[in-house]
Scaffold this motif. Structure first.
Motif, PDB file in Angstrom:
ATOM      1  N   GLU A  16      56.595  46.495  24.335  1.00 22.58           N
ATOM      2  CA  GLU A  16      55.696  45.486  24.494  1.00 22.58           C
ATOM      3  C   GLU A  16      53.927  45.166  24.922  1.00 22.58           C
ATOM      4  OE1 GLU A  16      56.886  42.638  28.158  1.00 22.58           O
ATOM      5  OE2 GLU A  16      59.517  43.527  27.701  1.00 22.58           O
ATOM      6  N   TYR A  17      53.609  46.521  25.042  1.00 20.03           N
ATOM      7  CA  TYR A  17      52.224  46.407  24.718  1.00 20.03           C
ATOM      8  C   TYR A  17      51.795  47.497  24.302  1.00 20.03           C
ATOM      9  CZ  TYR A  17      52.029  43.531  29.956  1.00 20.03           C
ATOM     10  OH  TYR A  17      52.324  43.173  30.830  1.00 20.03           O
ATOM     11  N   GLY A  18      52.849  47.859  23.757  1.00 16.54           N
ATOM     12  CA  GLY A  18      51.825  48.823  22.286  1.00 16.54           C
ATOM     13  C   GLY A  18      51.300  50.170  23.070  1.00 16.54           C
ATOM     14  N   PHE A  19      51.470  50.715  24.017  1.00 16.17           N
ATOM     15  CA  PHE A  19      50.804  52.366  24.738  1.00 16.17           C
ATOM     16  C   PHE A  19      52.099  52.647  24.000  1.00 16.17           C
ATOM     17  CE2 PHE A  19      48.829  49.262  27.801  1.00 16.17           C
ATOM     18  CZ  PHE A  19      47.793  49.779  27.658  1.00 16.17           C
ATOM     19  N   SER A  20      52.226  53.852  23.363  1.00 17.40           N
ATOM     20  CA  SER A  20      52.835  54.892  22.492  1.00 17.40           C
ATOM     21  C   SER A  20      52.940  55.796  24.613  1.00 17.40           C
ATOM     22  CB  SER A  20      52.315  55.641  22.274  1.00 17.40           C
ATOM     23  OG  SER A  20      51.073  56.457  22.704  1.00 17.40           O
ATOM     24  N   LYS A  21      54.091  56.804  24.014  1.00 18.87           N
ATOM     25  CA  LYS A  21      54.713  57.104  25.204  1.00 18.87           C
ATOM     26  C   LYS A  21      53.362  58.442  25.562  1.00 18.87           C
ATOM     27  CE  LYS A  21      59.421  57.732  25.744  1.00 18.87           C
ATOM     28  NZ  LYS A  21      60.524  58.091  25.548  1.00 18.87           N
ATOM     29  N   SER A  22      53.430  59.111  24.244  1.00 16.99           N
ATOM     30  CA  SER A  22      52.219  60.272  24.410  1.00 16.99           C
ATOM     31  C   SER A  22      50.610  59.539  25.590  1.00 16.99           C
ATOM     32  CB  SER A  22      52.174  60.850  23.266  1.00 16.99           C
ATOM     33  OG  SER A  22      51.282  59.761  22.521  1.00 16.99           O
ATOM     34  N   THR A  23      50.439  58.716  25.010  1.00 18.07           N
ATOM     35  CA  THR A  23      49.090  57.566  25.707  1.00 18.07           C
ATOM     36  C   THR A  23      49.288  57.251  26.655  1.00 18.07           C
ATOM     37  OG1 THR A  23      48.308  56.803  23.390  1.00 18.07           O
ATOM     38  CG2 THR A  23      47.781  55.593  25.430  1.00 18.07           C
ATOM     39  N   GLN A  24      50.646  57.024  27.173  1.00 17.74           N
ATOM     40  CA  GLN A  24      50.980  56.725  28.420  1.00 17.74           C
ATOM     41  C   GLN A  24      51.230  57.720  29.104  1.00 17.74           C
ATOM     42  OE1 GLN A  24      54.393  54.619  29.044  1.00 17.74           O
ATOM     43  NE2 GLN A  24      54.632  53.412  27.296  1.00 17.74           N
ATOM     44  N   SER A  25      51.770  58.973  28.793  1.00 16.19           N
ATOM     45  CA  SER A  25      51.187  60.023  29.954  1.00 16.19           C
ATOM     46  C   SER A  25      49.945  61.105  30.220  1.00 16.19           C
ATOM     47  CB  SER A  25      52.294  61.115  28.578  1.00 16.19           C
ATOM     48  OG  SER A  25      52.438  62.562  29.677  1.00 16.19           O
ATOM     49  N   LYS A  26      49.367  60.562  29.035  1.00 12.59           N
ATOM     50  CA  LYS A  26      47.480  61.086  29.145  1.00 12.59           C
ATOM     51  C   LYS A  26      47.127  59.821  30.329  1.00 12.59           C
ATOM     52  CE  LYS A  26      47.566  61.864  24.585  1.00 12.59           C
ATOM     53  NZ  LYS A  26      46.832  62.422  23.034  1.00 12.59           N
ATOM     54  N   MET A  27      47.276  59.000  30.143  1.00  9.41           N
ATOM     55  CA  MET A  27      46.499  57.829  30.874  1.00  9.41           C
ATOM     56  C   MET A  27      46.866  57.937  32.086  1.00  9.41           C
ATOM     57  SD  MET A  27      46.216  54.458  28.636  1.00  9.41           S
ATOM     58  CE  MET A  27      45.068  53.594  29.245  1.00  9.41           C
ATOM     59  N   ARG A  28      48.179  58.759  32.380  1.00  7.62           N
ATOM     60  CA  ARG A  28      48.917  58.440  33.752  1.00  7.62           C
ATOM     61  C   ARG A  28      48.546  59.296  34.541  1.00  7.62           C
ATOM     62  NH1 ARG A  28      53.828  57.830  31.189  1.00  7.62           N
ATOM     63  NH2 ARG A  28      54.555  60.244  31.659  1.00  7.62           N
ATOM     64  N   SER A  72      42.895  62.948  35.786  1.00  4.03           N
ATOM     65  CA  SER A  72      41.218  63.656  35.106  1.00  4.03           C
ATOM     66  C   SER A  72      41.172  62.509  33.820  1.00  4.03           C
ATOM     67  CB  SER A  72      41.597  64.899  34.246  1.00  4.03           C
ATOM     68  OG  SER A  72      42.948  64.720  33.038  1.00  4.03           O
ATOM     69  N   SER A  73      42.508  61.986  34.269  1.00  4.77           N
ATOM     70  CA  SER A  73      42.155  60.509  32.828  1.00  4.77           C
ATOM     71  C   SER A  73      40.863  59.760  33.070  1.00  4.77           C
ATOM     72  CB  SER A  73      42.866  59.332  32.931  1.00  4.77           C
ATOM     73  OG  SER A  73      42.572  58.457  31.938  1.00  4.77           O
ATOM     74  N   PRO A  74      39.667  59.179  32.252  1.00  7.60           N
ATOM     75  CA  PRO A  74      38.996  58.395  33.161  1.00  7.60           C
ATOM     76  C   PRO A  74      39.375  56.941  32.766  1.00  7.60           C
ATOM     77  CG  PRO A  74      38.431  58.605  30.449  1.00  7.60           C
ATOM     78  CD  PRO A  74      39.684  59.672  31.049  1.00  7.60           C
ATOM     79  N   SER A  75      41.033  56.650  32.309  1.00  7.94           N
ATOM     80  CA  SER A  75      41.341  54.943  32.307  1.00  7.94           C
ATOM     81  C   SER A  75      42.477  55.241  32.892  1.00  7.94           C
ATOM     82  CB  SER A  75      41.519  54.242  30.914  1.00  7.94           C
ATOM     83  OG  SER A  75      40.228  54.305  30.791  1.00  7.94           O
ATOM     84  N   ASN A  76      42.667  55.945  34.441  1.00  4.46           N
ATOM     85  CA  ASN A  76      44.145  55.622  35.410  1.00  4.46           C
ATOM     86  C   ASN A  76      45.080  54.290  34.471  1.00  4.46           C
ATOM     87  OD1 ASN A  76      42.712  57.423  36.411  1.00  4.46           O
ATOM     88  ND2 ASN A  76      44.430  58.566  36.790  1.00  4.46           N
ATOM     89  N   LEU A  77      46.226  54.154  34.187  1.00  5.16           N
ATOM     90  CA  LEU A  77      47.436  53.628  33.573  1.00  5.16           C
ATOM     91  C   LEU A  77      48.150  53.216  35.254  1.00  5.16           C
ATOM     92  CD1 LEU A  77      48.063  51.270  31.718  1.00  5.16           C
ATOM     93  CD2 LEU A  77      49.893  53.340  30.782  1.00  5.16           C
ATOM     94  N   PRO A  78      48.522  52.052  35.912  1.00  5.81           N
ATOM     95  CA  PRO A  78      48.513  52.147  37.040  1.00  5.81           C
ATOM     96  C   PRO A  78      50.220  51.796  36.521  1.00  5.81           C
ATOM     97  CG  PRO A  78      48.187  49.893  36.263  1.00  5.81           C
ATOM     98  CD  PRO A  78      47.819  51.286  36.514  1.00  5.81           C
ATOM     99  N   ASP A 115      49.181  44.112  33.688  1.00 11.09           N
ATOM    100  CA  ASP A 115      47.940  42.356  33.566  1.00 11.09           C
ATOM    101  C   ASP A 115      46.450  42.886  34.079  1.00 11.09           C
ATOM    102  OD1 ASP A 115      50.048  41.877  31.437  1.00 11.09           O
ATOM    103  OD2 ASP A 115      50.721  40.297  32.269  1.00 11.09           O
ATOM    104  N   LYS A 116      46.812  42.803  34.997  1.00  7.59           N
ATOM    105  CA  LYS A 116      45.663  43.701  35.998  1.00  7.59           C
ATOM    106  C   LYS A 116      45.183  44.312  35.165  1.00  7.59           C
ATOM    107  CE  LYS A 116      43.720  43.185  40.560  1.00  7.59           C
ATOM    108  NZ  LYS A 116      43.819  43.771  41.743  1.00  7.59           N
ATOM    109  N   TRP A 117      45.159  44.799  34.739  1.00  8.25           N
ATOM    110  CA  TRP A 117      44.444  46.387  34.823  1.00  8.25           C
ATOM    111  C   TRP A 117      43.975  46.422  33.312  1.00  8.25           C
ATOM    112  CZ3 TRP A 117      44.629  49.757  30.637  1.00  8.25           C
ATOM    113  CH2 TRP A 117      44.482  50.980  29.652  1.00  8.25           C
ATOM    114  N   LEU A 118      44.789  45.006  32.355  1.00 12.60           N
ATOM    115  CA  LEU A 118      44.332  45.356  31.183  1.00 12.60           C
ATOM    116  C   LEU A 118      42.526  44.232  31.350  1.00 12.60           C
ATOM    117  CD1 LEU A 118      47.330  45.011  29.006  1.00 12.60           C
ATOM    118  CD2 LEU A 118      45.363  46.414  28.489  1.00 12.60           C
ATOM    119  N   LYS A 119      43.147  43.647  32.054  1.00 12.62           N
ATOM    120  CA  LYS A 119      41.896  41.925  32.168  1.00 12.62           C
ATOM    121  C   LYS A 119      40.857  42.685  32.988  1.00 12.62           C
ATOM    122  CE  LYS A 119      41.445  38.043  34.530  1.00 12.62           C
ATOM    123  NZ  LYS A 119      41.463  36.975  35.712  1.00 12.62           N
ATOM    124  N   GLU A 120      40.640  44.163  33.613  1.00 14.15           N
ATOM    125  CA  GLU A 120      39.880  44.666  34.109  1.00 14.15           C
ATOM    126  C   GLU A 120      39.449  45.345  33.162  1.00 14.15           C
ATOM    127  OE1 GLU A 120      41.219  46.973  37.527  1.00 14.15           O
ATOM    128  OE2 GLU A 120      41.335  44.819  39.055  1.00 14.15           O
TER     129      GLU A 120
END
Length: 78
Positions: A30-42, A45-51, A67-72
């Motif tokens: 639905e949002y286009g974040f690959s599973k490997s990108t999701q893992s890195k963003m969780r 140490s990631s500068p953009s922590n995915l909630p 949606d709020k995170w994307l807007k921010e």
């Protein structure tokens, strides 16, 4: 990150029309974040922590928080 009561109330209709909690596969589709990108963003140490939430061994993403995170993290052109 916190979500206000107004945002929750305003999101009720939206949440009722769509599935609120998404698996990593659903987030990818639905949002286009690959599973490997999701893992890195969780990672902390990631500068953009995915909630996300972790329930046992399962990762779930709250559509409203995403949606709020994307807007921010929206980038505006100059």
């Amino acid at each position: 990150m916190s979500i206000s009561l107004e945002e929750i109330n305003g999101a009720e209709l939206y949440a009722n029309l769509t599935k609120r909690w998404l698996s990593p596969d659903e987030l990818s589709r639905e949002y286009g974040f690959s599973k490997s990108t999701q893992s890195k963003m969780r990672m902390e140490s990631s500068p953009s922590n995915l909630p996300f939430s972790k329930i046992g061994k399962y990762i779930r993403y709250d559509r409203i928080a995403i949606d709020k995170w994307l807007k921010e993290h929206q980038v505006r052109g100059v």
